[in-house]
Scaffold this active site. Structure first.
Site, PDB file in Angstrom:
ATOM      1  N   GLY A   1       0.844  -1.199   0.000  1.00  0.00           N
ATOM      2  CA  GLY A   1       0.000   0.000   0.000  1.00  0.00           C
ATOM      3  C   GLY A   1       0.869   1.233   0.000  1.00  0.00           C
TER       4      GLY A   1
ATOM      5  N   TYR B   1       0.720   8.813  15.394  1.00  0.00           N
ATOM      6  CA  TYR B   1       1.944   8.004  15.548  1.00  0.00           C
ATOM      7  C   TYR B   1       3.170   8.862  15.856  1.00  0.00           C
ATOM      8  CZ  TYR B   1      -1.018   5.255  12.329  1.00  0.00           C
ATOM      9  OH  TYR B   1      -2.051   4.629  11.700  1.00  0.00           O
TER      10      TYR B   1
ATOM     11  N   ARG C   1      -1.483  11.315  10.711  1.00  0.00           N
ATOM     12  CA  ARG C   1      -0.291  10.522  11.038  1.00  0.00           C
ATOM     13  C   ARG C   1       0.600  11.180  12.112  1.00  0.00           C
ATOM     14  NH1 ARG C   1       3.359   8.838   8.252  1.00  0.00           N
ATOM     15  NH2 ARG C   1       3.308   6.725   9.069  1.00  0.00           N
TER      16      ARG C   1
ATOM     17  N   CYS D   1      -9.211  21.908  17.575  1.00  0.00           N
ATOM     18  CA  CYS D   1      -9.121  22.211  19.007  1.00  0.00           C
ATOM     19  C   CYS D   1      -8.567  21.045  19.807  1.00  0.00           C
ATOM     20  CB  CYS D   1     -10.498  22.601  19.526  1.00  0.00           C
ATOM     21  SG  CYS D   1     -11.164  23.941  18.557  1.00  0.00           S
TER      22      CYS D   1
HETATM   23  N1  LLP Z   1      -2.069  -6.084   4.013  1.00  0.00           N
HETATM   24  C1  LLP Z   1      -2.636  -6.027   5.229  1.00  0.00           C
HETATM   25  C2  LLP Z   1      -3.343  -7.202   5.737  1.00  0.00           C
HETATM   26  C3  LLP Z   1      -2.538  -4.853   6.001  1.00  0.00           C
HETATM   27  O1  LLP Z   1      -3.092  -4.810   7.210  1.00  0.00           O
HETATM   28  C4  LLP Z   1      -1.843  -3.733   5.485  1.00  0.00           C
HETATM   29  C5  LLP Z   1      -1.730  -2.490   6.258  1.00  0.00           C
HETATM   30  C6  LLP Z   1      -1.283  -3.835   4.194  1.00  0.00           C
HETATM   31  C7  LLP Z   1      -1.403  -5.032   3.501  1.00  0.00           C
HETATM   32  C8  LLP Z   1      -0.548  -2.682   3.550  1.00  0.00           C
HETATM   33  O2  LLP Z   1       0.585  -2.344   4.254  1.00  0.00           O
HETATM   34  P1  LLP Z   1       1.590  -1.215   3.697  1.00  0.00           P
HETATM   35  O3  LLP Z   1       2.235  -1.757   2.445  1.00  0.00           O
HETATM   36  O4  LLP Z   1       0.776  -0.026   3.407  1.00  0.00           O
HETATM   37  O5  LLP Z   1       2.534  -1.009   4.803  1.00  0.00           O
HETATM   38  N2  LLP Z   1      -2.109   3.923   9.154  1.00  0.00           N
HETATM   39  C9  LLP Z   1      -0.755   3.454   9.320  1.00  0.00           C
HETATM   40  C10 LLP Z   1      -0.491   2.203   8.526  1.00  0.00           C
HETATM   41  C11 LLP Z   1      -1.448   1.067   8.846  1.00  0.00           C
HETATM   42  C12 LLP Z   1      -1.204  -0.165   8.029  1.00  0.00           C
HETATM   43  C13 LLP Z   1      -2.303  -1.144   8.221  1.00  0.00           C
HETATM   44  N3  LLP Z   1      -2.200  -2.342   7.432  1.00  0.00           N
HETATM   45  C14 LLP Z   1       0.227   4.586   8.971  1.00  0.00           C
HETATM   46  O6  LLP Z   1      -0.225   5.675   8.608  1.00  0.00           O
HETATM   47  O7  LLP Z   1       1.427   4.422   9.112  1.00  0.00           O
END
Ligand code: LLP
Length: 424
Positions: A283, A324, A320, A350
């Site tokens: 992603g 985090y 973000r 706020c």
């Molecule tokens: N597959 C599964 C089952 C997942 O839970 C996720 C992400 C992905 C693929 C994709 O992962 P990526 O390639 O994007 O790392 N909101 C957080 C990130 C949460 C990721 C959740 N799962 C942030 O802003 O850092």
């Protein structure tokens, strides 16, 4: 401040451009806060995965949660990618852009009966099962509906991804996946279950991984399980390593994706599992560098101890940093000679957690535009309407062309589903 996120962002005559388009022009045309994406940056990130896998049996499914705008999904669908989804809403989005249901992997720990039924009716390619009760629920509904879905089991390999605890998912204390020691029994049950077809094994150990070692550790754990299954006469077809490949926000270095793919492939080959097709669900590494959040400085506020740049974008637009403590790069849209000062870049919401960047040296003043870069992933997809703030607009840039791919909420959008009962 931060460096430029990709070769498709540049300063020309002191003005920041996305591809061939000046960001200040987009701000005048569409207003701020505004998400802007470089199409070429997305295409190139996808190409890197495709090249790394070119001679290896594979399936690539973009993780919709990173950025779920229909136009962005369409770019990936046109390249032949499938999708990793986690909700009915994400399923509806990918079907809306004409995705092939067979190329969809349905992940997530909490699939409801409704979600399972709709996904079965749509002919979703794979269900990623995360627990015994989920397996039982899926098998029961599939039997009722006279279909036989393909399933993977997401196994929790108990490895440390060395990332932020909120986005680490492969430890035994996390809610994700079937625990490693119960997995064998459950997979054996699934192998003889008539209402599912056991097709693969899966893990996703976390997000923003900057070293590939945790993937290799997870792979070794999964191979131990595959060997036990083989001894019991059970062979699988696919192995899914999830997403998680990190990007450079500040000073992180991430190895080329080839090193991950070749490392995984050689482990499978060495252990006699060369026939397995590798699935990945990236992603962030596809969209993060492509997107920025354009905002305008409303006030410069100086207190006896701090200087604040108060912008028209806040934690509701980009959560973000607040959630985090993520470090996101901030760049001025116009390079200027105005004195550089140490600022906290904050929003209008706020909450004291409403900050976009802390302690940044910026040559900014009121009325200037700023870009929070590396915001293409988990930016707009995590945005909310908190403080009754309208969700921002989104624009896709391709060469000299810019196109609106989501209009800014209207004020009416804020209460469109709300009802004031007549007797109040
Ligand atoms: N597959 C599964 C089952 C997942 O839970 C996720 C992400 C992905 C693929 C994709 O992962 P990526 O390639 O994007 O790392 N909101 C957080 C990130 C949460 C990721 C959740 N799962 C942030 O802003 O850092």
């Amino acid at each position: 401040m931060g460096s430029l996120p990709s070769a498709h962002f540049s300063y020309r005559a002191s003005s920041l451009y996305c591809e061939e388009v000046a960001l200040c022009d987009l701000a005048s045309q569409y207003g701020t806060p505004l998400y802007v994406y470089s199409r070429q940056t997305i295409e190139e990130a996808a190409q890197k995965y495709e090249t790394a896998f070119c001679s290896i049996a594979h399936k690539l499914c973009y993780a919709v949660k990173a950025n779920s705008n229909l136009a962005i999904l369409k770019i990936l669908q046109k390249r032949g990618w499938g999708f990793d989804i986690v909700s009915l809403g994400e399923l509806a989005r990918v079907l809306q852009i004409g995705a092939d249901p067979k190329k969809i992997v349905f992940s997530g720990v909490g699939k409801t009966e409704e979600e399972i039924r709709v996904a079965l009716s749509a002919g979703v390619g794979v269900f990623n099962i995360e627990s015994e009760p989920e397996f039982e629920r899926l098998a029961k509904i599939a039997a009722q509906m006279h279909c036989r879905p393909r399933v993977y089991f997401r196994v929790n390999p108990d490895v440390d991804a060395h990332t932020h605890p909120y986005i680490s998912t492969g430890l035994k204390t996390n809610k994700f996946g079937v625990d490693f020691y119960s997995a064998f029994g459950l997979l054996k049950r699934a192998a003889v279950c008539e209402s599912v077809e056991l097709a693969g094994i899966d893990c996703h150990i976390g997000s923003q991984l900057t070293s590939f070692e945790p993937y290799f550790d997870a792979c070794d754990r999964l191979l131990d399980l595959l060997k036990k299954l083989r001894a019991a006469g059970i062979e699988l077809k696919d192995i899914d390593f999830g997403g998680g490949v990190g990007v450079c926000y500040r000073d992180e270095t991430v190895e080329p994706i080839e090193n991950l793919v070749l490392g995984l492939k050689s482990r499978l080959t060495q252990s006699g599992f060369d026939h397995l097709r590798i699935v990945m669900e990236p992603g962030r590494s596809i969209v993060a560098a492509a997107g920025l959040l354009l905002c305008s400085v409303q006030y410069v506020k100086t207190t006896p101890v701090k200087h604040f740049l108060i912008t028209d974008a806040g934690m509701n637009d980009l959560i973000r940093p607040a959630l985090y403590a993520a470090w996101m790069p901030v760049l001025p849209i116009r390079q200027s000679d105005c004195p550089e000062v140490l600022f906290d870049v904050v929003g209008p919401v706020c909450e004291s957690s409403d900050w976009l960047a802390r302690d940044r040296v910026l040559p900014a003043q009121a009325g200037e535009l700023l870009a929070v870069t590396m915001a293409g992933a988990y930016g707009m997809s995590m945005a909310s309407r908190y403080n009754s703030r309208r969700l921002p607009a989104e624009v896709l840039v391709s060469g000299k062309t810019s196109q609106l791919i989501r209009s800014r909420d209207s004020l009416e959008d804020l209460w469109t589903n709300e009802i004031v009962p007549a007797d109040i």
